[in-house]
Design a protein around this motif. Structure first.
Motif, PDB file in Angstrom:
ATOM      1  N   GLY A 218       0.830  -1.193   0.000  1.00 56.50           N
ATOM      2  CA  GLY A 218       0.000   0.000   0.000  1.00 56.50           C
ATOM      3  C   GLY A 218       0.864   1.241   0.000  1.00 56.50           C
ATOM      4  N   PRO A 219       0.300   2.403  -0.310  1.00 56.46           N
ATOM      5  CA  PRO A 219       1.104   3.629  -0.428  1.00 56.46           C
ATOM      6  C   PRO A 219       1.794   4.042   0.863  1.00 56.46           C
ATOM      7  CG  PRO A 219      -1.254   4.117  -0.539  1.00 56.46           C
ATOM      8  CD  PRO A 219      -1.122   2.644  -0.639  1.00 56.46           C
ATOM      9  N   ASP A 220       1.248   3.636   2.012  1.00 56.09           N
ATOM     10  CA  ASP A 220       1.839   4.013   3.300  1.00 56.09           C
ATOM     11  C   ASP A 220       2.324   2.799   4.086  1.00 56.09           C
ATOM     12  OD1 ASP A 220       1.171   6.780   2.873  1.00 56.09           O
ATOM     13  OD2 ASP A 220      -0.892   6.275   3.414  1.00 56.09           O
ATOM     14  N   SER A 221       2.465   1.671   3.410  1.00 58.23           N
ATOM     15  CA  SER A 221       2.845   0.421   4.075  1.00 58.23           C
ATOM     16  C   SER A 221       4.325   0.100   3.871  1.00 58.23           C
ATOM     17  CB  SER A 221       2.002  -0.739   3.539  1.00 58.23           C
ATOM     18  OG  SER A 221       2.475  -1.981   4.039  1.00 58.23           O
ATOM     19  N   PRO A 222       4.996  -0.475   4.886  1.00 59.37           N
ATOM     20  CA  PRO A 222       6.387  -0.901   4.735  1.00 59.37           C
ATOM     21  C   PRO A 222       6.522  -2.318   4.185  1.00 59.37           C
ATOM     22  CG  PRO A 222       5.746  -1.205   7.002  1.00 59.37           C
ATOM     23  CD  PRO A 222       4.541  -0.621   6.291  1.00 59.37           C
ATOM     24  N   ASP A 223       5.402  -2.980   3.932  1.00 55.46           N
ATOM     25  CA  ASP A 223       5.436  -4.381   3.516  1.00 55.46           C
ATOM     26  C   ASP A 223       5.333  -4.514   2.002  1.00 55.46           C
ATOM     27  OD1 ASP A 223       5.474  -5.227   6.228  1.00 55.46           O
ATOM     28  OD2 ASP A 223       3.292  -4.974   6.325  1.00 55.46           O
ATOM     29  N   SER A 224       6.079  -5.441   1.463  1.00 60.57           N
ATOM     30  CA  SER A 224       6.045  -5.647   0.013  1.00 60.57           C
ATOM     31  C   SER A 224       6.409  -7.083  -0.332  1.00 60.57           C
ATOM     32  CB  SER A 224       7.006  -4.673  -0.691  1.00 60.57           C
ATOM     33  OG  SER A 224       8.302  -4.745  -0.136  1.00 60.57           O
TER      34      SER A 224
ATOM     35  N   SER B 294      11.620  -5.192   9.455  1.00 66.58           N
ATOM     36  CA  SER B 294      10.679  -4.063   9.442  1.00 66.58           C
ATOM     37  C   SER B 294      11.057  -3.105   8.327  1.00 66.58           C
ATOM     38  CB  SER B 294      10.682  -3.356  10.800  1.00 66.58           C
ATOM     39  OG  SER B 294      11.960  -2.818  11.092  1.00 66.58           O
ATOM     40  N   GLY B 295      10.341  -1.969   8.235  1.00 62.85           N
ATOM     41  CA  GLY B 295      10.577  -1.011   7.169  1.00 62.85           C
ATOM     42  C   GLY B 295      11.964  -0.389   7.203  1.00 62.85           C
ATOM     43  N   THR B 296      12.329   0.256   6.103  1.00 59.60           N
ATOM     44  CA  THR B 296      13.668   0.815   5.919  1.00 59.60           C
ATOM     45  C   THR B 296      13.593   2.335   5.802  1.00 59.60           C
ATOM     46  OG1 THR B 296      13.587   0.796   3.512  1.00 59.60           O
ATOM     47  CG2 THR B 296      14.231  -1.259   4.599  1.00 59.60           C
ATOM     48  N   SER B 297      14.761   2.950   5.599  1.00 59.79           N
ATOM     49  CA  SER B 297      14.789   4.398   5.364  1.00 59.79           C
ATOM     50  C   SER B 297      14.268   4.749   3.972  1.00 59.79           C
ATOM     51  CB  SER B 297      16.209   4.939   5.536  1.00 59.79           C
ATOM     52  OG  SER B 297      16.614   4.832   6.882  1.00 59.79           O
ATOM     53  N   ALA B 298      14.496   3.880   2.982  1.00 56.04           N
ATOM     54  CA  ALA B 298      13.978   4.045   1.618  1.00 56.04           C
ATOM     55  C   ALA B 298      14.312   2.837   0.747  1.00 56.04           C
ATOM     56  CB  ALA B 298      14.519   5.313   0.966  1.00 56.04           C
ATOM     57  N   CYS B 299      15.173   1.957   1.257  1.00 55.56           N
ATOM     58  CA  CYS B 299      15.623   0.794   0.500  1.00 55.56           C
ATOM     59  C   CYS B 299      14.556  -0.295   0.469  1.00 55.56           C
ATOM     60  CB  CYS B 299      16.903   0.234   1.129  1.00 55.56           C
ATOM     61  SG  CYS B 299      18.296   1.384   1.132  1.00 55.56           S
ATOM     62  N   VAL B 300      14.879  -1.388  -0.238  1.00 54.45           N
ATOM     63  CA  VAL B 300      14.057  -2.590  -0.249  1.00 54.45           C
ATOM     64  C   VAL B 300      14.900  -3.705   0.361  1.00 54.45           C
ATOM     65  CG1 VAL B 300      12.891  -4.303  -1.695  1.00 54.45           C
ATOM     66  CG2 VAL B 300      12.751  -1.861  -2.272  1.00 54.45           C
TER      67      VAL B 300
ATOM     68  N   TRP C 242       9.568 -13.463  -2.956  1.00 55.26           N
ATOM     69  CA  TRP C 242       9.970 -13.364  -1.554  1.00 55.26           C
ATOM     70  C   TRP C 242       9.187 -12.259  -0.841  1.00 55.26           C
ATOM     71  CZ3 TRP C 242      13.690 -12.779  -5.529  1.00 55.26           C
ATOM     72  CH2 TRP C 242      14.545 -13.876  -5.755  1.00 55.26           C
ATOM     73  N   ALA C 243       8.955 -12.439   0.443  1.00 54.14           N
ATOM     74  CA  ALA C 243       8.446 -11.357   1.280  1.00 54.14           C
ATOM     75  C   ALA C 243       9.565 -10.340   1.477  1.00 54.14           C
ATOM     76  CB  ALA C 243       7.987 -11.906   2.628  1.00 54.14           C
ATOM     77  N   ALA C 244       9.204  -9.062   1.583  1.00 51.14           N
ATOM     78  CA  ALA C 244      10.217  -8.016   1.673  1.00 51.14           C
ATOM     79  C   ALA C 244       9.656  -6.804   2.416  1.00 51.14           C
ATOM     80  CB  ALA C 244      10.679  -7.609   0.266  1.00 51.14           C
ATOM     81  N   HIS C 245      10.521  -5.811   2.610  1.00 49.56           N
ATOM     82  CA  HIS C 245      10.112  -4.530   3.193  1.00 49.56           C
ATOM     83  C   HIS C 245      10.624  -3.384   2.325  1.00 49.56           C
ATOM     84  CE1 HIS C 245       9.726  -7.028   6.893  1.00 49.56           C
ATOM     85  NE2 HIS C 245       8.661  -6.274   7.036  1.00 49.56           N
ATOM     86  N   ASN C 246       9.917  -2.257   2.414  1.00 46.69           N
ATOM     87  CA  ASN C 246      10.332  -1.025   1.733  1.00 46.69           C
ATOM     88  C   ASN C 246      10.371   0.089   2.765  1.00 46.69           C
ATOM     89  OD1 ASN C 246       7.249  -1.798   0.808  1.00 46.69           O
ATOM     90  ND2 ASN C 246       7.396   0.319   1.565  1.00 46.69           N
ATOM     91  N   GLY C 247      10.367   1.346   2.320  1.00 43.73           N
ATOM     92  CA  GLY C 247      10.424   2.466   3.242  1.00 43.73           C
ATOM     93  C   GLY C 247       9.360   2.367   4.334  1.00 43.73           C
ATOM     94  N   ARG C 248       9.733   2.699   5.558  1.00 43.67           N
ATOM     95  CA  ARG C 248       8.822   2.482   6.683  1.00 43.67           C
ATOM     96  C   ARG C 248       7.545   3.323   6.587  1.00 43.67           C
ATOM     97  NH1 ARG C 248      13.433   4.660   9.239  1.00 43.67           N
ATOM     98  NH2 ARG C 248      13.948   2.514   9.799  1.00 43.67           N
TER      99      ARG C 248
END
Length: 246
Positions: free
Chosen positions: A82-88, A208-214, A106-112
């Motif tokens: 989602g646009p405000d979600s850290p999950d991807s 958990s979410g990152t600063s901007a990375c994946v 794979w499960a991943a995270h993006n910007g927090r």
């Protein structure tokens, strides 16, 4: 003596029956709901298996797909929840003839704080877009990367960060956002200026979410490093699902 032995035998049979029931309830070989007839491995419904081949990478709209270079034969798709979600979810696609095949997911995270189409330094959001993947590196030895790999202790995350973050940069793949291709991922040069941010990578996950990375698991990073081939002109297409489809 015979009566006592018969009692012990009956007790043992009852105990074994209880153990068998316990194993079956945990999804053992007698799990009929999961496999149909016990141990057969056959599906009991008519649902087709999920597709693995596509005319183009799925759920990517024309706006972004047109930015994928014609010569690219490897696409890392990052589908944000989602646009405000850290999950991807990250999926790797490879072109085979005229079709694209899904190779891994794979499960991943993006910007927090989620995603943005106008990324700036410190906004805690990952940039939406299509970016080439040219260089890799990390704290650990080269695991057999096809992309140019720079091993350096300078990638080490500061130990002033929480311990969960210390191994984030054991493996990294630079996303070519506001950076100079052909340099180490930790090269600080920002062609579009510092305010546009930079050092946006695929790197190892801390949960958990990152600063901007994946971020992905270590095994996923090793797979990508060993698979992404500069001769195939790999790119990453990344964003929340709504932006990706638009």
């Amino acid at each position: 003596m015979r009566k006592s032995g018969a009692i012990r035998t009956a007790a043992l049979v009852a105990l074994c029956g209880a153990v068998t029931m316990s194993l079956t309830s945990c999804g053992g070989s007698g799990d009929r709901d999961a496999k149909g007839a016990a141990g057969s491995g056959r599906r009991t419904d008519d649902a087709p298996p999920p597709p693995t081949s596509f005319e183009r990478v799925p759920d990517i709209g024309d706006r972004l797909w047109q930015r994928v270079p014609a010569g690219s034969r490897q696409v890392v798709a990052v589908y944000g929840a989602g646009p405000d979600s850290p999950d991807s979810t990250v999926e790797l696609f490879a072109k085979d003839g005229s079709t694209w095949k899904r190779e891994q997911s794979w499960a991943a995270h993006n910007g927090r704080k989620g995603w943005t189409t106008d990324h700036h330094e410190g906004d805690k959001r990952s940039p939406v877009g299509v970016f080439t993947l040219s260089d890799a590196g990390g704290v650990l030895d080269d695991p057999g990367a096809r992309l140019p790999y720079t091993r350096s202790a300078s990638f080490q995350a500061p130990h002033s960060w929480g311990k969960a973050y210390w191994h984030d940069f054991d493996y990294v793949i630079a996303i070519d956002y506001n950076r100079v291709k052909g340099t180490s991922p930790n090269d600080p040069t920002r062609p579009e200026g510092q305010s546009k941010g930079g050092s946006i990578w695929l790197h190892m996950d801390h949960g958990s979410g990152t600063s901007a990375c994946v971020s992905l698991s270590k095994s996923a990073m090793r797979y990508l490093l060993r698979t992404l081939d500069p001769r195939q002109h790999p790119v990453v297409v990344m964003g929340d699902r709504q932006d990706l489809k638009s």
